[in-house]
Enzyme design. Structure first.
Site, PDB file in Angstrom:
ATOM      1  N   THR A  89       0.829  -1.211   0.000  1.00 13.91           N
ATOM      2  CA  THR A  89       0.000   0.000   0.000  1.00 13.91           C
ATOM      3  C   THR A  89       0.863   1.262   0.000  1.00 13.91           C
ATOM      4  N   GLY A  92       2.599  -3.009   8.299  1.00 17.95           N
ATOM      5  CA  GLY A  92       2.816  -3.278   9.714  1.00 17.95           C
ATOM      6  C   GLY A  92       4.280  -3.592   9.993  1.00 17.95           C
ATOM      7  N   GLU A 124      -6.392  -5.907   4.185  1.00 20.69           N
ATOM      8  CA  GLU A 124      -6.507  -7.114   3.342  1.00 20.69           C
ATOM      9  C   GLU A 124      -7.613  -6.986   2.313  1.00 20.69           C
TER      10      GLU A 124
HETATM   11  C1  LIG Z   1      -8.641 -12.327  16.480  1.00 20.83           C
HETATM   12  C2  LIG Z   1      -7.914 -11.082  16.207  1.00 20.83           C
HETATM   13  C3  LIG Z   1      -7.601 -10.944  14.758  1.00 20.83           C
HETATM   14  C4  LIG Z   1      -6.990  -9.607  14.492  1.00 20.83           C
HETATM   15  C5  LIG Z   1      -6.651  -9.377  13.058  1.00 20.83           C
HETATM   16  C6  LIG Z   1      -5.927 -10.493  12.424  1.00 20.83           C
HETATM   17  C7  LIG Z   1      -5.225 -10.330  11.345  1.00 20.83           C
HETATM   18  C8  LIG Z   1      -4.990  -9.018  10.737  1.00 20.83           C
HETATM   19  C9  LIG Z   1      -4.621  -9.178   9.301  1.00 20.83           C
HETATM   20  C10 LIG Z   1      -4.252  -8.163   8.563  1.00 20.83           C
HETATM   21  C11 LIG Z   1      -3.946  -6.826   9.134  1.00 20.83           C
HETATM   22  C12 LIG Z   1      -2.487  -6.602   8.979  1.00 20.83           C
HETATM   23  C13 LIG Z   1      -1.930  -6.345   7.791  1.00 20.83           C
HETATM   24  C14 LIG Z   1      -2.686  -5.906   6.623  1.00 20.83           C
HETATM   25  C15 LIG Z   1      -2.102  -6.060   5.397  1.00 20.83           C
HETATM   26  C16 LIG Z   1      -2.695  -5.509   4.198  1.00 20.83           C
HETATM   27  O1  LIG Z   1      -3.716  -4.836   4.216  1.00 20.83           O
HETATM   28  S1  LIG Z   1      -1.840  -5.932   2.794  1.00 20.83           S
HETATM   29  C17 LIG Z   1      -2.566  -5.001   1.524  1.00 20.83           C
HETATM   30  C18 LIG Z   1      -3.967  -5.450   1.177  1.00 20.83           C
HETATM   31  N1  LIG Z   1      -4.350  -4.820  -0.023  1.00 20.83           N
HETATM   32  C19 LIG Z   1      -5.344  -5.271  -0.791  1.00 20.83           C
HETATM   33  O2  LIG Z   1      -6.063  -6.194  -0.456  1.00 20.83           O
HETATM   34  C20 LIG Z   1      -5.493  -4.583  -2.128  1.00 20.83           C
HETATM   35  C21 LIG Z   1      -6.866  -4.807  -2.702  1.00 20.83           C
HETATM   36  N2  LIG Z   1      -6.818  -4.667  -4.161  1.00 20.83           N
HETATM   37  C22 LIG Z   1      -6.655  -5.752  -4.966  1.00 20.83           C
HETATM   38  O3  LIG Z   1      -6.537  -6.885  -4.532  1.00 20.83           O
HETATM   39  C23 LIG Z   1      -6.674  -5.499  -6.457  1.00 20.83           C
HETATM   40  O4  LIG Z   1      -6.325  -4.177  -6.725  1.00 20.83           O
HETATM   41  C24 LIG Z   1      -8.077  -5.789  -7.064  1.00 20.83           C
HETATM   42  C25 LIG Z   1      -8.359  -7.261  -6.965  1.00 20.83           C
HETATM   43  C26 LIG Z   1      -9.135  -4.987  -6.362  1.00 20.83           C
HETATM   44  C27 LIG Z   1      -8.042  -5.372  -8.521  1.00 20.83           C
HETATM   45  O5  LIG Z   1      -6.870  -5.895  -9.053  1.00 20.83           O
HETATM   46  P1  LIG Z   1      -6.573  -5.652 -10.586  1.00 20.83           P
HETATM   47  O6  LIG Z   1      -5.185  -6.136 -10.862  1.00 20.83           O
HETATM   48  O7  LIG Z   1      -6.922  -4.264 -10.930  1.00 20.83           O
HETATM   49  O8  LIG Z   1      -7.557  -6.691 -11.248  1.00 20.83           O
HETATM   50  P2  LIG Z   1      -8.818  -6.381 -12.135  1.00 20.83           P
HETATM   51  O9  LIG Z   1      -9.918  -5.817 -11.284  1.00 20.83           O
HETATM   52  O10 LIG Z   1      -8.399  -5.631 -13.349  1.00 20.83           O
HETATM   53  O11 LIG Z   1      -9.185  -7.885 -12.569  1.00 20.83           O
HETATM   54  C28 LIG Z   1      -9.635  -8.704 -11.584  1.00 20.83           C
HETATM   55  C29 LIG Z   1      -9.242 -10.095 -12.098  1.00 20.83           C
HETATM   56  O12 LIG Z   1      -8.165 -10.496 -11.304  1.00 20.83           O
HETATM   57  C30 LIG Z   1      -8.571 -11.600 -10.516  1.00 20.83           C
HETATM   58  N3  LIG Z   1      -7.997 -11.442  -9.190  1.00 20.83           N
HETATM   59  C31 LIG Z   1      -7.938 -10.305  -8.456  1.00 20.83           C
HETATM   60  N4  LIG Z   1      -7.357 -10.549  -7.276  1.00 20.83           N
HETATM   61  C32 LIG Z   1      -7.042 -11.859  -7.259  1.00 20.83           C
HETATM   62  C33 LIG Z   1      -6.426 -12.710  -6.296  1.00 20.83           C
HETATM   63  N5  LIG Z   1      -6.048 -12.268  -5.086  1.00 20.83           N
HETATM   64  N6  LIG Z   1      -6.253 -14.011  -6.619  1.00 20.83           N
HETATM   65  C34 LIG Z   1      -6.658 -14.477  -7.832  1.00 20.83           C
HETATM   66  N7  LIG Z   1      -7.268 -13.731  -8.811  1.00 20.83           N
HETATM   67  C35 LIG Z   1      -7.447 -12.432  -8.503  1.00 20.83           C
HETATM   68  C36 LIG Z   1     -10.073 -11.506 -10.478  1.00 20.83           C
HETATM   69  O13 LIG Z   1     -10.655 -12.773 -10.183  1.00 20.83           O
HETATM   70  C37 LIG Z   1     -10.385 -11.055 -11.873  1.00 20.83           C
HETATM   71  O14 LIG Z   1     -10.256 -12.144 -12.733  1.00 20.83           O
HETATM   72  P3  LIG Z   1     -11.049 -12.113 -14.126  1.00 20.83           P
HETATM   73  O15 LIG Z   1     -10.384 -11.072 -14.980  1.00 20.83           O
HETATM   74  O16 LIG Z   1     -12.461 -11.733 -13.803  1.00 20.83           O
HETATM   75  O17 LIG Z   1     -10.889 -13.518 -14.647  1.00 20.83           O
HETATM   76  C1  LIG Z   2      -4.642  -1.684  10.429  1.00 20.00           C
HETATM   77  C2  LIG Z   2      -4.158  -1.690   9.013  1.00 20.00           C
HETATM   78  C3  LIG Z   2      -3.045  -2.440   8.678  1.00 20.00           C
HETATM   79  C4  LIG Z   2      -2.566  -2.440   7.371  1.00 20.00           C
HETATM   80  N1  LIG Z   2      -1.432  -3.148   7.082  1.00 20.00           N
HETATM   81  C5  LIG Z   2      -0.954  -3.126   5.816  1.00 20.00           C
HETATM   82  C6  LIG Z   2       0.235  -3.850   5.490  1.00 20.00           C
HETATM   83  O1  LIG Z   2       0.834  -4.480   6.358  1.00 20.00           O
HETATM   84  N2  LIG Z   2       0.701  -3.803   4.221  1.00 20.00           N
HETATM   85  C7  LIG Z   2       0.044  -3.101   3.238  1.00 20.00           C
HETATM   86  O2  LIG Z   2       0.510  -3.095   2.098  1.00 20.00           O
HETATM   87  N3  LIG Z   2      -1.101  -2.416   3.506  1.00 20.00           N
HETATM   88  C8  LIG Z   2      -1.611  -2.424   4.770  1.00 20.00           C
HETATM   89  N4  LIG Z   2      -2.761  -1.727   5.055  1.00 20.00           N
HETATM   90  C9  LIG Z   2      -3.397  -0.912   4.008  1.00 20.00           C
HETATM   91  C10 LIG Z   2      -4.697  -1.534   3.535  1.00 20.00           C
HETATM   92  O3  LIG Z   2      -4.446  -2.708   2.839  1.00 20.00           O
HETATM   93  C11 LIG Z   2      -5.423  -0.519   2.631  1.00 20.00           C
HETATM   94  O4  LIG Z   2      -5.786   0.579   3.419  1.00 20.00           O
HETATM   95  C12 LIG Z   2      -6.657  -1.159   2.033  1.00 20.00           C
HETATM   96  O5  LIG Z   2      -6.268  -2.046   1.006  1.00 20.00           O
HETATM   97  C13 LIG Z   2      -7.652  -0.135   1.478  1.00 20.00           C
HETATM   98  O6  LIG Z   2      -7.037   0.642   0.480  1.00 20.00           O
HETATM   99  P1  LIG Z   2      -7.148   2.243   0.564  1.00 20.00           P
HETATM  100  O7  LIG Z   2      -6.685   2.654   1.899  1.00 20.00           O
HETATM  101  O8  LIG Z   2      -6.482   2.770  -0.641  1.00 20.00           O
HETATM  102  O9  LIG Z   2      -8.690   2.542   0.481  1.00 20.00           O
HETATM  103  P2  LIG Z   2      -9.467   3.152  -0.779  1.00 20.00           P
HETATM  104  O10 LIG Z   2      -9.545   2.118  -1.841  1.00 20.00           O
HETATM  105  O11 LIG Z   2      -8.911   4.476  -1.104  1.00 20.00           O
HETATM  106  O12 LIG Z   2     -10.934   3.266  -0.138  1.00 20.00           O
HETATM  107  C14 LIG Z   2     -11.587   4.509  -0.020  1.00 20.00           C
HETATM  108  C15 LIG Z   2     -13.030   4.323  -0.513  1.00 20.00           C
HETATM  109  O13 LIG Z   2     -12.983   4.128  -1.919  1.00 20.00           O
HETATM  110  C16 LIG Z   2     -13.847   3.057  -2.281  1.00 20.00           C
HETATM  111  N5  LIG Z   2     -13.373   2.399  -3.499  1.00 20.00           N
HETATM  112  C17 LIG Z   2     -12.085   2.212  -3.862  1.00 20.00           C
HETATM  113  N6  LIG Z   2     -12.021   1.537  -5.027  1.00 20.00           N
HETATM  114  C18 LIG Z   2     -13.308   1.290  -5.397  1.00 20.00           C
HETATM  115  C19 LIG Z   2     -13.919   0.599  -6.489  1.00 20.00           C
HETATM  116  N7  LIG Z   2     -13.186   0.044  -7.484  1.00 20.00           N
HETATM  117  N8  LIG Z   2     -15.268   0.520  -6.517  1.00 20.00           N
HETATM  118  C20 LIG Z   2     -16.014   1.051  -5.522  1.00 20.00           C
HETATM  119  N9  LIG Z   2     -15.506   1.730  -4.472  1.00 20.00           N
HETATM  120  C21 LIG Z   2     -14.169   1.828  -4.410  1.00 20.00           C
HETATM  121  C22 LIG Z   2     -13.744   2.107  -1.085  1.00 20.00           C
HETATM  122  O14 LIG Z   2     -14.894   1.244  -1.038  1.00 20.00           O
HETATM  123  C23 LIG Z   2     -13.722   3.079   0.077  1.00 20.00           C
HETATM  124  O15 LIG Z   2     -15.041   3.395   0.466  1.00 20.00           O
HETATM  125  C24 LIG Z   2      -3.250  -1.692   6.365  1.00 20.00           C
HETATM  126  C25 LIG Z   2      -4.377  -0.934   6.696  1.00 20.00           C
HETATM  127  C26 LIG Z   2      -4.837  -0.927   8.023  1.00 20.00           C
HETATM  128  C27 LIG Z   2      -6.047  -0.103   8.369  1.00 20.00           C
END
Ligand SMILES: CCCCC/C=C\C/C=C\C/C=C\C=C\C(=O)SCCNC(=O)CCNC(=O)[C@H](O)C(C)(C)COP(=O)(O)OP(=O)(O)OC[C@H]1O[C@@H](n2cnc3c(N)ncnc32)[C@H](O)[C@@H]1OP(=O)(O)O
Ligand SMILES: Cc1cc2nc3c(=O)[nH]c(=O)nc-3n(C[C@H](O)[C@H](O)[C@H](O)COP(=O)(O)OP(=O)(O)OC[C@H]3O[C@@H](n4cnc5c(N)ncnc54)[C@H](O)[C@@H]3O)c2cc1C
Length: 649
Positions: free
Chosen positions: A138, A177, A416
């Site tokens: 991110t 993180g 996530e």
């Molecule tokens: C009990 C206590 C518990 C406490 C908490 C416990 C745990 C805490 C855990 C986590 C917190 C700590 C760390 C956090 C870390 C993070 O947040 S890491 C960063 C996370 N970020 C995201 O998740 C980003 C989200 N965005 C995306 O994944 C992609 O941008 C998105 C999928 C939205 C779009 O990707 P893009 O490349 O633009 O794809 P398209 O929209 O053009 O096409 C979609 C096609 O791709 C396939 N696809 C997409 N993602 C996947 C995947 N992961 N695996 C397989 N395939 C995937 C999708 O199916 C589409 O396929 P088709 O084209 O339709 O065939």
């Molecule tokens: C506690 C915490 C821990 C994290 N840890 C990590 C980490 O370890 N590593 C890491 O890489 N990231 C981490 N992240 C980041 C996290 O993965 C991102 O914040 C998350 O993926 C959301 O992306 P964003 O912040 O850009 O939100 P945005 O996508 O900017 O969301 C803003 C608004 O836009 C809307 N929006 C965005 N795209 C679309 C769409 N295509 N269609 C409709 N609505 C849309 C969303 O629904 C939302 O309402 C962490 C975040 C938190 C809060």
């Protein structure tokens, strides 16, 4: 033991131990979990009684102390980071430790996307904690839209190096993180450039800090992003890279090669680590909601307030409104427990296929995991708040135990994968299967059959006690939403709108459709799981009542959908509501015993309201006396108070 809880436990109609083992998987699993917990809870380093009386820096430092203890324990007991035992230990601490990302994302990314040679080099270093890494994807400007990430990794053929650079302020890595102060390495998601062409997001291992003195390396600007709602133990950080050079071998190349670029068979394989965490979050949603339900139910059995009949001050759990708030939370926690089991089974199956080189199932896994992650985290976040509010004023105190886990869990709607985005991704897969029903996986098999209008032949409250009719109700509701939305999409494109604009124009209906699909899946999986499980008839009677409550409550909560589908009518909705009241009455006698079966140790809950013995008021008073303000009878700031008291208005 507080008398009311004793009485509640004596009234139970089933064997609590039997349900504990059923939810743990077996008696051996229960024993192992309790053994692991005892290793943690008997260690004073894992104390939390003064959690809200120390500073963020002290919280972070405590987090590192706990990390050291946890690591030493794992070494002593030979527990590997990728083992179920470690996952249990980790959730038992119920807070994210600073090295958390190292374990759940840094190591798994190398394991999943590194070549055999890269794994041989990096995994021993990471597993022995010679290096500590995070998952830096991110950026300040982008979290959701991965294809829009700006960090660049440009291949320099002459030196066989990548030059990793943050070209703009919005390209700074932000949120990872452990990035701020803990980690000395990161897996960096960056746009790969070679021979002037961009090949999209790939993963690169970058060293950030010296292994000698932990100082940032040249070209690295790094730090903590500041206080947040929760995750206080974790130094979520920022990172700016100024043309940092890394060896060619540091690009994870299991699926792609940089030099003379060879693309991955499926570019989304790079997204695999996120999928694995989404899968875990489904089960975590169950744990969080079960913990909150335990606190609220036990407290509601002990808390006596006002009167139903003059002169009798009952436990608030006797109020039907309190039951209507809390019993569905118990049911949802159990429903998500079985959904989490399902998700892990599917994930393990797809992972073994991927390691055999078959990547076709990753789209299905993504479609299912993205939807269930969004549905279960959204629902459980809302459920924790219902439990907290049901505890009145003391629910608002940190002594209740709610805030400690709720503040981390709130983020699950975002981390996530932001939930709306995840729902839409899952919907993308759902509508693909709707258009090509023969390709629909088992979880969407109902899309294969012709959509024939069905009437719900429910005539009495007993009819809403049948798993098959309830599953059909949720199936018809989902089908009704999906088919009407598909028609809307078709009309929009028929009248000239392109597919993407049509998708956006219909996205609210699409959201309703995927939520209805997820709800149907959870109900069906819950009831089928219970049917497959062996249990005594007294326990089955209790589990059936709870499952029926989950389904009937879901119909009542979304009555409009069921009526709109034409599958149900107003009279049948009233039958469902009558059934809910009957089930609340039936579950009341076992409510405390059911949450006892979640088997949370008091040292996990850390709640004055939810402790096993129900001794609420003495615990609240003991906790209040810990307040720093009570160190002296008259606080040192009295000098200001005195001036206020003496001042003339
Ligand atoms: C009990 C206590 C518990 C406490 C908490 C416990 C745990 C805490 C855990 C986590 C917190 C700590 C760390 C956090 C870390 C993070 O947040 S890491 C960063 C996370 N970020 C995201 O998740 C980003 C989200 N965005 C995306 O994944 C992609 O941008 C998105 C999928 C939205 C779009 O990707 P893009 O490349 O633009 O794809 P398209 O929209 O053009 O096409 C979609 C096609 O791709 C396939 N696809 C997409 N993602 C996947 C995947 N992961 N695996 C397989 N395939 C995937 C999708 O199916 C589409 O396929 P088709 O084209 O339709 O065939
Ligand atoms: C506690 C915490 C821990 C994290 N840890 C990590 C980490 O370890 N590593 C890491 O890489 N990231 C981490 N992240 C980041 C996290 O993965 C991102 O914040 C998350 O993926 C959301 O992306 P964003 O912040 O850009 O939100 P945005 O996508 O900017 O969301 C803003 C608004 O836009 C809307 N929006 C965005 N795209 C679309 C769409 N295509 N269609 C409709 N609505 C849309 C969303 O629904 C939302 O309402 C962490 C975040 C938190 C809060």
């Amino acid at each position: 033991m507080d008398a009311p809880l004793l009485k509640e436990r004596e009234r139970a109609t089933f064997n609590v131990t039997e349900l504990i083992h059923l939810l743990n998987g077996s008696e051996e699993e229960t024993k192992r979990r309790k053994e692991l917990e005892s290793w943690l809870y008997n260690n004073p380093v894992f104390r939390q009684d003064d959690r809200y009386q120390i500073s963020r820096e002290e919280v972070y430092e405590r987090g590192l102390q706990k990390t050291r203890e946890l690591v030493n324990l794992c070494r002593r007991k030979n527990i590997k980071f990728d083992s179920l035992d470690f996952a249990r230990l980790n959730i038992s601490t119920l807070e994210e430790l600073p090295f958390f990302l190292h374990v759940i994302m840094f190591i798994p990314t190398i394991r999943g996307q590194g070549t055999e040679e890269q794994k041989r080099k990096w995994l021993p270093l990471a597993e022995d904690l010679k290096i500590l890494g995070t998952y830096a994807q991110t950026e300040l400007g982008h979290g959701t839209f991965l294809r829009g990430l700006e960090t660049k990794a440009t291949y320099d053929v002459s030196s066989r190096e990548f030059i990793v650079n943050s070209p703009t302020i919005t390209s700074m890595k932000w949120w990872p993180g452990g990035l701020g102060k803990t980690c000395n390495y990161a897996v960096i998601a960056a746009q790969l450039y070679t021979k002037g062409k961009c090949y999209g997001i790939h993963m690169f291992i970058v060293q950030l800090r010296s292994l000698e003195d932990h100082k940032p390396l040249p070209g690295v600007t790094i730090g903590d992003i500041g206080n947040k709602y929760g995750f206080h133990t974790v130094d979520n950080g920022f990172l700016r890279l100024d043309n940092v050079r890394i060896p060619y071998e540091n690009m994870l190349m299991r699926y792609a090669k940089a030099c003379d670029y060879i693309p991955p068979v499926n570019p989304k394989i790079n997204y695999g680590t996120m999928t694995s965490i989404r899968v875990d979050l489904v089960k975590d949603a169950s744990v969080i909601l079960a913990a909150a339900s335990t606190i609220a139910i036990r407290y509601s059995a002990v808390r006596h307030q006002t009167e139903i009949r003059p002169g009798e001050e009952p436990p608030v759990l006797d109020y039907i409104t309190q039951q209507f708030k809390l019993f569905p939370q118990i049911a949802t926690a159990i429903a998500f427990h079985f959904a989490g089991d399902y998700m892990h089974r599917i994930y393990d199956k797809v992972q073994s296929e991927i390691f055999d080189g078959h990547l076709s199932a990753i789209t299905e896994l993504h479609g299912i995991s993205a939807g269930l992650k969004a549905f279960t985290t959204d629902t459980s976040i809302a459920g924790v708040e219902i439990c907290r509010r049901a505890c009145g004023g003391h629910g608002y105190s940190n002594a209740s135990g709610f805030q400690r886990f709720y503040e981390n869990w709130l983020g699950s709607a975002t981390y996530e994968g932001e939930n709306t985005v995840m729902y839409l991704q899952a919907a993308r897969y759902l509508f693909k299967c709707y258009d090509n029903p023969k390709e629909a996986p088992e979880t969407m098999s109902y899309l294969r059959y012709p959509q024939n209008k069905m009437e719900w032949n429910v005539k009495s409250a007993d009819d809403v006690s049948n798993y098959a009719t309830l599953i059909t109700a949720f199936e018809q509701r989902a089908l009704s939403k999906i088919s009407s939305t598909a028609k809307k999409l078709k009309n929009l494109t028929h009248y000239g709108m392109n597919r993407n604009d049509a998708w956006n124009a219909a996205s609210v209906d699409i959201l309703h459709s995927i939520k209805a699909h997820c709800h149907y899946f959870i109900v069906k999986n819950y009831m089928q799981s219970l049917n497959h499980l062996k249990m005594s008839s007294p326990l089955r009677q209790v589990m059936t009542a709870v499952a029926l409550l989950y389904a009937n409550y879901g119909i009542d909560e979304h009555a409009g959908d069921f009526l709109e589908s034409g599958f149900m009518n107003g009279k049948q909705i009233n039958l469902v509501r009558a059934k809910i009241l009957q089930l609340l009455k039936e579950i009341r006698v076992n409510a405390v015993a059911i949450v006892d079966s979640f088997d949370f140790d008091d040292r996990f809950l850390r709640s004055a309201l939810g402790a096993y013995d129900g001794n609420v008021y003495n615990r609240l008073f003991k906790w209040a006396k810990l307040s720093p303000l009570n160190k002296t009878e008259v606080h040192s700031s009295y000098k200001y108070l005195r001036r206020i008291l003496q001042s003339k208005l």
